[in-house]
Structure formats: C-alpha cells, structure tokens
Design a protein around this motif. Structure first.
Motif, PDB file in Angstrom:
ATOM      1  N   LYS A   1       0.828  -1.212   0.000  1.00 35.78           N
ATOM      2  CA  LYS A   1       0.000   0.000   0.000  1.00 35.78           C
ATOM      3  C   LYS A   1       0.858   1.258   0.000  1.00 35.78           C
ATOM      4  O   LYS A   1       0.585   2.222  -0.713  1.00 35.78           O
ATOM      5  N   TRP A   2       1.910   1.248   0.821  1.00 33.91           N
ATOM      6  CA  TRP A   2       2.737   2.448   0.935  1.00 33.91           C
ATOM      7  C   TRP A   2       3.517   2.726  -0.339  1.00 33.91           C
ATOM      8  O   TRP A   2       3.755   3.888  -0.696  1.00 33.91           O
ATOM      9  N   CYS A   3       3.919   1.684  -1.050  1.00 40.19           N
ATOM     10  CA  CYS A   3       4.576   1.891  -2.352  1.00 40.19           C
ATOM     11  C   CYS A   3       3.626   2.598  -3.317  1.00 40.19           C
ATOM     12  O   CYS A   3       3.979   3.604  -3.943  1.00 40.19           O
ATOM     13  N   MET A   4       2.415   2.086  -3.421  1.00 42.72           N
ATOM     14  CA  MET A   4       1.436   2.665  -4.353  1.00 42.72           C
ATOM     15  C   MET A   4       1.064   4.087  -3.954  1.00 42.72           C
ATOM     16  O   MET A   4       1.014   4.995  -4.793  1.00 42.72           O
ATOM     17  N   ASP A   5       0.784   4.260  -2.677  1.00 41.41           N
ATOM     18  CA  ASP A   5       0.385   5.580  -2.184  1.00 41.41           C
ATOM     19  C   ASP A   5       1.481   6.609  -2.436  1.00 41.41           C
ATOM     20  O   ASP A   5       1.208   7.743  -2.850  1.00 41.41           O
ATOM     21  N   SER A   6       2.730   6.217  -2.206  1.00 41.48           N
ATOM     22  CA  SER A   6       3.848   7.146  -2.398  1.00 41.48           C
ATOM     23  C   SER A   6       4.079   7.446  -3.873  1.00 41.48           C
ATOM     24  O   SER A   6       4.397   8.576  -4.243  1.00 41.48           O
ATOM     25  N   LEU A   7       3.921   6.426  -4.718  1.00 44.23           N
ATOM     26  CA  LEU A   7       4.074   6.665  -6.153  1.00 44.23           C
ATOM     27  C   LEU A   7       3.039   7.673  -6.653  1.00 44.23           C
ATOM     28  O   LEU A   7       3.355   8.582  -7.429  1.00 44.23           O
ATOM     29  N   VAL A   8       1.806   7.531  -6.199  1.00 48.84           N
ATOM     30  CA  VAL A   8       0.768   8.496  -6.580  1.00 48.84           C
ATOM     31  C   VAL A   8       1.149   9.892  -6.090  1.00 48.84           C
ATOM     32  O   VAL A   8       1.073  10.879  -6.830  1.00 48.84           O
ATOM     33  N   TYR A   9       1.592   9.980  -4.851  1.00 45.12           N
ATOM     34  CA  TYR A   9       1.945  11.268  -4.257  1.00 45.12           C
ATOM     35  C   TYR A   9       3.080  11.936  -5.030  1.00 45.12           C
ATOM     36  O   TYR A   9       3.013  13.132  -5.352  1.00 45.12           O
ATOM     37  N   TYR A  10       4.130  11.164  -5.352  1.00 41.58           N
ATOM     38  CA  TYR A  10       5.294  11.749  -6.025  1.00 41.58           C
ATOM     39  C   TYR A  10       5.014  12.040  -7.501  1.00 41.58           C
ATOM     40  O   TYR A  10       5.529  13.025  -8.047  1.00 41.58           O
ATOM     41  N   CYS A  11       4.214  11.206  -8.133  1.00 43.08           N
ATOM     42  CA  CYS A  11       3.860  11.485  -9.533  1.00 43.08           C
ATOM     43  C   CYS A  11       3.017  12.755  -9.634  1.00 43.08           C
ATOM     44  O   CYS A  11       3.163  13.543 -10.569  1.00 43.08           O
ATOM     45  N   ARG A  12       2.152  12.958  -8.659  1.00 42.51           N
ATOM     46  CA  ARG A  12       1.361  14.193  -8.641  1.00 42.51           C
ATOM     47  C   ARG A  12       2.246  15.415  -8.406  1.00 42.51           C
ATOM     48  O   ARG A  12       2.031  16.475  -9.000  1.00 42.51           O
ATOM     49  N   LEU A  13       3.282  15.261  -7.556  1.00 44.79           N
ATOM     50  CA  LEU A  13       4.244  16.350  -7.371  1.00 44.79           C
ATOM     51  C   LEU A  13       4.966  16.652  -8.679  1.00 44.79           C
ATOM     52  O   LEU A  13       5.211  17.818  -9.015  1.00 44.79           O
ATOM     53  N   LEU A  14       5.320  15.592  -9.394  1.00 44.85           N
ATOM     54  CA  LEU A  14       6.011  15.755 -10.677  1.00 44.85           C
ATOM     55  C   LEU A  14       5.132  16.520 -11.664  1.00 44.85           C
ATOM     56  O   LEU A  14       5.591  17.457 -12.337  1.00 44.85           O
ATOM     57  N   LEU A  15       3.875  16.131 -11.748  1.00 42.60           N
ATOM     58  CA  LEU A  15       2.942  16.818 -12.649  1.00 42.60           C
ATOM     59  C   LEU A  15       2.743  18.279 -12.236  1.00 42.60           C
ATOM     60  O   LEU A  15       2.683  19.177 -13.083  1.00 42.60           O
ATOM     61  N   LYS A  16       2.666  18.514 -10.952  1.00 41.69           N
ATOM     62  CA  LYS A  16       2.383  19.862 -10.456  1.00 41.69           C
ATOM     63  C   LYS A  16       3.567  20.809 -10.626  1.00 41.69           C
ATOM     64  O   LYS A  16       3.402  21.963 -11.056  1.00 41.69           O
ATOM     65  N   ASN A  17       4.782  20.319 -10.291  1.00 39.24           N
ATOM     66  CA  ASN A  17       5.934  21.217 -10.221  1.00 39.24           C
ATOM     67  C   ASN A  17       6.736  21.317 -11.507  1.00 39.24           C
ATOM     68  O   ASN A  17       7.395  22.326 -11.744  1.00 39.24           O
TER      69      ASN A  17
END
Length: 328
Positions: free
Chosen positions: A275-291
């Motif tokens: 779960k933590w792998c998936m959750d973190s990937l979503v979080y970091y990919c969203r940061l990538l898209l945003k920044n």
C-alpha cells in the motif's frame, strides 16, 4: 504457565477479592476528597504535601494534584527552608519522578513535573560571583543520561524523545549536533520502525542545514541510502515512508524526484501489494505533474491505475483515493 491446569476460584475467594477492590476504591475516593479539600483551602502544609504523594502513587495522571504539589512547594516549603534544604527537596522530587517513570513511562505529567523541578533547582555553588558552570554542566549531563536510559528501555517513547529535546536545548554548553545525528542513527539501525527517532533526525538535519554545517543537497542524497535500506527491509512500515516524504519536501528537485519514483517502482515490483509503495508513487507522480509540468497522460494513467488498486486493498480509505483521482 503452559500445561498447568487452571483451578477455578471458589465463590469465597471471588467475593473476598471484590471486597478488597471495594475497600481500595473507598480509600482512594476518601484520599482524593481530602486532598482536593486541602487544595481548595490553600493548605500548603507538609502533611498536605505527603498526601499528594500518596494520591499520585495511586493515580499519576491526576494533573490537578501535580499542580497542587508544586504550589505547596512554592508557597509552603520553599519560603520556610534554606537553599540547601530546597535543593535536597528537589533532588527527592527528581528521585520520586524517576521511580514513577519506571512504572509509568508514558505519563506526560510525570515528565512535566521533572522538568519543573530542574527549572527550579538552584544554580549550585557560586564561583567568582557567578553560578558554577561546571556544576550546571554536570547536572544536565546527568539528566541526559537519565533520558537515554529511558530510551534504552523503550526507544519509541515519544514523551522521552520530547524530553530529550528539552534537555539538549537546556544544556549550558550545546552538544555537537553531529553527536545527536549519530545517536539517531543507532536508534534507527536498531529498529527502522522507530518513528520518534526518524522525527528527531529530521530536527537534527534541519538544524545542520539552517546553520550551514551541512550541504543540504549532498547530505540529502546520502540520507536517501539509509531510507532506502529501511523501505526495502520493511515496506509496510510507515515510519520510513513519512521520513522519505520529508526528505523529498515540495519536490522542487526534478532529478531527485524521478530517481525516487524509479526506486519505489522497483520496490513495488518486488512487493506488488504494498500500500505504501502505491500511495507514495501516486503522491510523487502528482508532485512531478504539479511542479515540473510534464502534461503526461502516461503518468496520469499510472496514477489512476494505482488508485484503483489502492481502493481494492485499502477499503477503509476508498473515498480518499476516489477524491484524489477526481482532483487530477
């Protein structure tokens, strides 16, 4: 014990136990009423002081009584005693709290009373018209040793970690910050799931970066090695993941962000239900898209797929994952 037949208690034994419990409750309530009555009338006597100890030994979380005990010391005992006698009294208070902490290491009010005692201990002998620095240093070094013993007994006791920060900030000569970094390394190496040690480590690094003692870019890169070791050892433990997000920060370093995404994808390949792998990937990919603005449909689709998997394996947070997906 194993393989020992349990003998049922007789009705007489059960009744006797209940009577003892009733008697203890009656005595506790009588003592409580007596102490609170004395507090109301501002009784600063030694007898009242002794009764607060009796009550606190029964209920160390009774913060009102801790406050009353301090008022007795300030208003009743200190004014009638010599500095040496007051020093002895506070030394006894420290011994009393140490004994209480052995039984109740996670009661905030005991730690709080210990802090109050230290803040009211006289500065010790006067040398050349000034309090002895050597005496103060020894006093706080002794206190640091006390809290380290407590953390040896329970390395995750967050109250002991908070108290440790207080002691370190109060020492007349500050310890080298790198010494504290080494201490957290030992605690984390003993248990990667020690969230309090990770939190302390973030405080230490923030201090080192703010004072310019460490280069934040290089030290972050080196720190990721330790965190990766923790993540690959136990990917289901949240402590290292939370620290990992603190290291990433707002995700301004695109190269670093992409590097960490790749490493987590590698870990997910080994732990496909993490779960933590998936959750973190979503979080970091969203940061990538945003920044960093790569309007990538591939990255968005990856996030949608991961969120759908999270909905299946983490049902209590299903609505959260749906809300994240709708906000992309």
């Amino acid at each position: 014990m194993h393989n020992v037949k349990r003998v049922p208690h007789s009705q007489e034994a059960i009744q006797a136990r209940k009577e003892r419990e009733r008697s203890q409750i009656v005595e506790y309530l009588a003592l409580t009423n007596n102490v609170l009555s004395r507090k109301k009338t501002r009784d600063w006597s030694r007898d009242a002081f002794d009764q607060t100890q009796q009550l606190l030994e029964l209920n160390p979380e009774f913060y009102t009584i801790w406050n009353y005990r301090r008022n007795i010391i300030l208003n009743g005992i200190f004014p009638q005693s010599t500095p040496e006698e007051n020093n002895d009294l506070l030394a006894n208070e420290l011994s009393m709290t140490m004994a209480a902490l052995r039984e109740h290491p996670k009661v905030y009010w005991i730690w709080n009373h210990r802090r109050w005692c230290l803040e009211n201990v006289p500065d010790g002998p006067v040398v050349d018209g000034k309090p002895s620095l050597q005496w103060r240093k020894a006093n706080w070094q002794r206190e640091l040793a006390v809290v380290e013993k407590m953390l040896d007994a329970d390395a995750r006791n967050f109250l002991a970690w908070n108290y440790r920060r207080y002691v370190l900030a109060s020492m007349p000569e500050q310890r080298p910050v790198m010494t504290e970094l080494a201490y957290t390394t030992r605690k984390i190496s003993a248990s990667f799931s020690n969230f309090s040690a990770w939190h302390q480590r973030s405080k230490v690094y923030s201090s080192l970066w703010n004072t310019g003692e460490l280069d934040p870019i290089q030290s972050r890169e080196e720190e990721f090695d330790l965190v990766h070791n923790a993540l690959f050892t136990d990917p289901d433990d949240q402590s290292a993941w939370i620290y990992h997000r603190w290291l990433i920060g707002s995700g301004e370093n695109e190269e670093q962000l992409r590097q960490e995404i790749a490493i987590i994808e590698e870990l997910l390949g080994e732990q496909p239900d993490s779960k933590w792998c998936m959750d973190s990937l979503v979080y970091y990919c969203r940061l990538l898209l945003k920044n960093h603005g790569p309007d990538s449909e591939d990255i968005k689709q990856k996030c949608y797929d991961l969120l759908q998997q999270l909905e299946r394996i983490d049902v209590p947070r299903k609505l959260r994952y749906q809300e994240i997906g709708q906000g992309m």
